[in-house]
Design an enzyme around this catalytic site. Structure first.
Site, PDB file in Angstrom:
ATOM      1  N   ASN A   9       0.867  -1.185   0.000  1.00 58.07           N
ATOM      2  CA  ASN A   9       0.000   0.000   0.000  1.00 58.07           C
ATOM      3  C   ASN A   9       0.903   1.236   0.000  1.00 58.07           C
ATOM      4  O   ASN A   9       1.529   1.540   1.003  1.00 58.07           O
ATOM      5  CB  ASN A   9      -0.893  -0.034   1.254  1.00 58.07           C
ATOM      6  CG  ASN A   9      -1.725   1.226   1.390  1.00 58.07           C
ATOM      7  OD1 ASN A   9      -1.775   2.062   0.484  1.00 58.07           O
ATOM      8  ND2 ASN A   9      -2.384   1.365   2.524  1.00 58.07           N
ATOM      9  N   TRP A  10       0.931   1.915  -1.138  1.00 61.04           N
ATOM     10  CA  TRP A  10       1.842   3.067  -1.262  1.00 61.04           C
ATOM     11  C   TRP A  10       1.302   4.314  -0.571  1.00 61.04           C
ATOM     12  O   TRP A  10       2.015   5.304  -0.453  1.00 61.04           O
ATOM     13  CB  TRP A  10       2.095   3.378  -2.743  1.00 61.04           C
ATOM     14  CG  TRP A  10       2.799   2.291  -3.495  1.00 61.04           C
ATOM     15  CD1 TRP A  10       3.223   1.079  -3.012  1.00 61.04           C
ATOM     16  CD2 TRP A  10       3.160   2.297  -4.884  1.00 61.04           C
ATOM     17  NE1 TRP A  10       3.818   0.338  -4.008  1.00 61.04           N
ATOM     18  CE2 TRP A  10       3.793   1.076  -5.174  1.00 61.04           C
ATOM     19  CE3 TRP A  10       2.997   3.229  -5.905  1.00 61.04           C
ATOM     20  CZ2 TRP A  10       4.280   0.752  -6.444  1.00 61.04           C
ATOM     21  CZ3 TRP A  10       3.472   2.917  -7.181  1.00 61.04           C
ATOM     22  CH2 TRP A  10       4.105   1.692  -7.430  1.00 61.04           C
ATOM     23  N   LYS A  11       0.023   4.269  -0.187  1.00 62.86           N
ATOM     24  CA  LYS A  11      -0.625   5.437   0.444  1.00 62.86           C
ATOM     25  C   LYS A  11      -0.429   6.672  -0.431  1.00 62.86           C
ATOM     26  O   LYS A  11      -0.426   6.551  -1.657  1.00 62.86           O
ATOM     27  CB  LYS A  11      -0.103   5.624   1.874  1.00 62.86           C
ATOM     28  CG  LYS A  11      -0.212   4.333   2.687  1.00 62.86           C
ATOM     29  CD  LYS A  11      -0.011   4.505   4.159  1.00 62.86           C
ATOM     30  CE  LYS A  11      -0.141   3.148   4.853  1.00 62.86           C
ATOM     31  NZ  LYS A  11      -0.067   3.222   6.292  1.00 62.86           N
ATOM     32  N   HIS A  93      -9.477   0.954   5.445  1.00 64.75           N
ATOM     33  CA  HIS A  93      -8.177   1.210   6.071  1.00 64.75           C
ATOM     34  C   HIS A  93      -8.369   2.153   7.262  1.00 64.75           C
ATOM     35  O   HIS A  93      -9.193   3.069   7.202  1.00 64.75           O
ATOM     36  CB  HIS A  93      -7.210   1.832   5.048  1.00 64.75           C
ATOM     37  CG  HIS A  93      -5.788   1.795   5.527  1.00 64.75           C
ATOM     38  ND1 HIS A  93      -5.303   2.673   6.470  1.00 64.75           N
ATOM     39  CD2 HIS A  93      -4.759   0.974   5.219  1.00 64.75           C
ATOM     40  CE1 HIS A  93      -4.029   2.382   6.709  1.00 64.75           C
ATOM     41  NE2 HIS A  93      -3.673   1.349   5.969  1.00 64.75           N
ATOM     42  N   GLU A  95      -6.754   4.562   8.282  1.00 62.07           N
ATOM     43  CA  GLU A  95      -6.547   5.984   7.979  1.00 62.07           C
ATOM     44  C   GLU A  95      -7.824   6.593   7.406  1.00 62.07           C
ATOM     45  O   GLU A  95      -8.087   7.776   7.605  1.00 62.07           O
ATOM     46  CB  GLU A  95      -5.342   6.136   7.032  1.00 62.07           C
ATOM     47  CG  GLU A  95      -4.033   5.910   7.781  1.00 62.07           C
ATOM     48  CD  GLU A  95      -2.896   5.333   6.957  1.00 62.07           C
ATOM     49  OE1 GLU A  95      -2.962   5.383   5.720  1.00 62.07           O
ATOM     50  OE2 GLU A  95      -1.940   4.817   7.575  1.00 62.07           O
ATOM     51  N   GLU A 165      -4.707  -4.914  10.768  1.00 61.94           N
ATOM     52  CA  GLU A 165      -3.707  -3.863  10.929  1.00 61.94           C
ATOM     53  C   GLU A 165      -3.957  -3.119  12.238  1.00 61.94           C
ATOM     54  O   GLU A 165      -4.786  -2.193  12.279  1.00 61.94           O
ATOM     55  CB  GLU A 165      -3.786  -2.867   9.768  1.00 61.94           C
ATOM     56  CG  GLU A 165      -3.537  -3.483   8.411  1.00 61.94           C
ATOM     57  CD  GLU A 165      -3.049  -2.439   7.404  1.00 61.94           C
ATOM     58  OE1 GLU A 165      -1.926  -2.601   6.913  1.00 61.94           O
ATOM     59  OE2 GLU A 165      -3.777  -1.467   7.146  1.00 61.94           O
ATOM     60  N   GLY A 171       2.890   2.514  10.707  1.00 62.71           N
ATOM     61  CA  GLY A 171       3.801   3.642  10.532  1.00 62.71           C
ATOM     62  C   GLY A 171       4.567   4.025  11.786  1.00 62.71           C
ATOM     63  O   GLY A 171       5.202   5.076  11.838  1.00 62.71           O
ATOM     64  N   SER A 210       3.939  -1.838  10.146  1.00 65.29           N
ATOM     65  CA  SER A 210       5.396  -1.786  10.283  1.00 65.29           C
ATOM     66  C   SER A 210       6.103  -3.091   9.898  1.00 65.29           C
ATOM     67  O   SER A 210       7.123  -3.452  10.497  1.00 65.29           O
ATOM     68  CB  SER A 210       5.798  -1.362  11.705  1.00 65.29           C
ATOM     69  OG  SER A 210       5.334  -0.052  11.978  1.00 65.29           O
ATOM     70  N   GLY A 231       3.107  -1.074   4.183  1.00 70.03           N
ATOM     71  CA  GLY A 231       3.044   0.340   3.834  1.00 70.03           C
ATOM     72  C   GLY A 231       4.422   0.861   3.473  1.00 70.03           C
ATOM     73  O   GLY A 231       4.924   0.648   2.363  1.00 70.03           O
TER      74      GLY A 231
HETATM   75  P1  13P Z   1       3.303   0.587   7.517  1.00 75.53           P
HETATM   76  O1  13P Z   1       3.842  -0.688   6.953  1.00 75.53           O
HETATM   77  O2  13P Z   1       3.967   1.821   6.984  1.00 75.53           O
HETATM   78  O3  13P Z   1       3.230   0.547   9.015  1.00 75.53           O
HETATM   79  O4  13P Z   1       1.776   0.700   6.994  1.00 75.53           O
HETATM   80  C1  13P Z   1       0.921  -0.364   7.170  1.00 75.53           C
HETATM   81  C2  13P Z   1      -0.332  -0.074   6.443  1.00 75.53           C
HETATM   82  O5  13P Z   1      -1.127   0.751   6.862  1.00 75.53           O
HETATM   83  C3  13P Z   1      -0.576  -0.799   5.184  1.00 75.53           C
HETATM   84  O6  13P Z   1      -1.879  -0.605   4.748  1.00 75.53           O
END
Ligand code: 13P
Length: 246
Positions: A9-11, A93, A95, A165, A171, A210, A231
């Protein structure tokens, strides 16, 4: 045996240049031992379609509308994503649950749109730190899954992937321990098993939060962890490929 799925997931972290570079590294890598998918931001989906045309790497979007079509300025429908060649869409997600107040009912509607387009819905669930500290982690995840479990048919579930998650691990550099992750995954599988044994056996449950190459192998050794939703580490081709190779 469920095949491992490693999803990146590149966000909102990419440009045309970095997307192009990352996609060509994936195309040239040997990652046949697991299923791999990337989730670039919307503007780079066409680039992903083009770059991955001859590759086994799949691509998807990070979100979609809960509506079919119409006057929804700024939204992108599941049909449009299918149209550009996406085969998967993330939904729910944390977020988006936090920043956009997405509810479980909305997550269900989005999942239904994705499934109606014959794409795979990767449904994200997970508790906050406060919920975990209050002993509410399993209850939170149970609630997040309950509408999906009651409303989707067994046929629809064949195209659903669950991503656990924990919000406190996203993150932050703090991965859930393999035991913590396995325990929640086993809980999720038990919820699936209450609907049907086949559902529990077939559904892939990914861990996200993470994940790095250093922690991946131990996570993947757990019986109920069927892959990862990555991520930050998915933006570094070498690191992402090392996770795939774990
Ligand atoms: P990170 O791997 O940066 O913690 O992000 C996880 C995530 O939210 C993937 O959707």
């Amino acid at each position: 045996m469920r095949r491992l799925l490693i999803a990146g997931n590149w966000k909102m972290n990419a440009s045309m240049t970095t997307s192009s570079a990352l996609l060509s590294e994936l195309v040239n890598a040997d990652i046949s031992t697991c299923d791999v998918a990337v989730f670039p931001p919307f503007p780079y989906l066409a680039l992903a379609a083009e770059s991955l045309r001859a590759s086994s790497v799949r691509f998807g979007a990070q979100d979609c509308s809960d509506e079919l079509s119409g006057a929804y300025t700024g939204e992108v429908s599941a049909a449009m994503l299918r149209d550009v060649g996406a085969s998967m869409v993330l939904v729910g997600h944390s977020e988006r649950r936090q920043r956009h107040h997405e509810t479980d009912a909305l997550v269900l509607k989005k999942a239904q749109q994705i499934l109606a387009e014959d794409m795979t819905a990767v449904v994200c669930v997970g508790e906050t730190l406060a919920q975990r500290q209050a002993g509410l982690a399993e209850k939170t995840v149970t609630e997040q899954l309950s509408l999906l479990l009651s409303q989707l048919s067994l046929v629809q579930w064949q195209r659903v992937v669950i991503a656990y998650e924990p919000v406190w691990a996203i993150g932050t550099g703090e991965t859930a321990s393999p035991e913590q992750a396995q325990s929640m995954h086993a809980h999720i599988r038990q919820l699936l098993g209450q609907v049907s044994v086949a559902l529990a056996e077939q559904t892939r449950i990914l861990y996200g939060g993470s994940v790095k190459s250093a922690s991946a192998a131990e996570l993947f050794a757990q019986p109920d962890i069927d892959g990862a939703l990555v991520g930050g580490a998915s933006l570094d081709a070498a690191e992402f490929l090392a996770i795939c190779q774990s």
